[in-house]
Scaffold this motif. Structure first.
Motif: not given
Length: 334
Positions: A186-215
């Motif tokens: 549970t802890l490892v999965l939560k860490d991975i989910r949070y890493q994904n969340l931070a990364w997805a928002l970062r590349i969307r906000a700073y580089y304009g990535y779309t869902r398809d580009m971020a996936g």
């Protein structure tokens, strides 16, 4: 493989609880931040006076010592539990990954070979010995995919290193005895989910990535959902917090001032929530290897506080910023 008995497991929990009370986190970390100087931190790790060397040398030496001491403490406690060997190696690889990233940035910048690696391991020693021959530095190992193109797009190379680390870590959880895994999955999965969340928002906000580009850049697992929380944010307006009202992770936004999403503040909330979960799990799952994972996370947080203080000294950051870091990485507010 030697199975640990119940006495050894109970001893592991007691040792981790005792170690946590002496870490530079929360109040103790904040106190260190208030009085922080290169001389005071040097004395903690080397027990002698600051040498007559330049600041760059002192900072580099302290960085290595902070990580080295952290890993020494972890291995000393975890070493007797041989059935955790694969999981331990996967955990510790996080520091190796950081060292490889630093090598790539130096190579791309055309810098000279560093005297030492940020983290010592067979892979980093091999890379240093073959410097700067990229094809030899990482040949026949887990990083053999690194090539000249990696130096041309360091962001993608860094992302692939992170994805590799987290997938290997997740796979290694299965090597632990089922009755001793506790809350680790549970802890490892939560860490991975949070890493994904931070990364997805970062590349969307700073580089304009779309869902398809971020996936493709997120850590995807075959037997668990690690991406839905992150990908779901592409349906929301990051310029309007109200659009997050029904988002499953909305509790992470409680300290957001609005009207739009403050990404650094969210990443701070992710760190706090992850560490709070780790602290709770330490006491809720004492009879297994959960304390071992919690100990690594605590050591990592402590190292991040001290490295952050060192960086603050280098940048001459305000004292309060360093104090806030000590509290944030302990999962607490001032």
């Amino acid at each position: 493989m030697i199975m640990a008995d119940s006495f050894e497991i109970a001893y592991l929990y007691a040792k981790v609880c005792g170690a946590f009370s002496n870490m530079y986190l929360g109040a103790k970390g904040a106190a260190l931040a208030r009085e922080s100087s290169l001389a005071s931190i040097w004395k903690i790790y080397f027990e002698n006076e600051l040498p007559d060397k330049g600041e760059a040398w002192i900072l580099s030496t302290l960085e290595r010592k902070v990580v080295e001491r952290s890993m020494e403490r972890f291995v000393m406690l975890a070493g007797p539990f041989t059935e955790t060997d694969r999981f331990m190696a996967a955990l510790v690889a996080k520091h190796e990954t950081t060292a490889i990233k630093r090598f790539l940035y130096k190579l791309a910048a055309g810098e000279a070979k560093p005297e030492h690696a940020y983290f010592d391991s067979p892979a980093t020693r091999k890379a240093l010995a073959a410097w700067p021959r990229l094809s030899d530095m990482f040949a026949d190992g887990p990083y053999q995919w690194i090539d000249a193109a990696s130096l041309e797009n360091l962001g993608l190379a860094e992302n692939r290193l992170d994805r590799q680390y987290y997938r290997n870590l997740w796979d290694s959880v299965a090597s632990l005895p089922k009755n001793r895994r506790g809350n680790i999955p549970t802890l490892v999965l939560k860490d991975i989910r949070y890493q994904n969340l931070a990364w997805a928002l970062r590349i969307r906000a700073y580089y304009g990535y779309t869902r398809d580009m971020a996936g493709p850049l997120l850590v995807a697992l075959e037997d668990a959902d690690a991406t839905t929380l992150a990908l779901g944010t592409f349906d929301l307006d990051i310029g309007n917090l109200r659009s997050f009202d029904e988002w499953p992770g909305r509790k992470l936004l409680e300290r957001q001032p609005g009207p739009g999403l403050d990404l650094p503040l969210l990443e701070n909330a992710l760190q706090k929530d992850q560490f709070a979960s780790t602290r709770r799990s330490l006491h809720l799952y004492p009879f297994g290897y959960t304390p071992l994972y919690c100990y690594f996370a605590m050591l990592e947080a402590e190292a991040a506080v001290i490295l952050g203080i060192l960086e603050g000294i280098r940048l001459k950051a305000p004292e309060q910023e360093k104090i806030d870091l000590a509290w944030a990485l302990a999962g607490e507010n001032v």
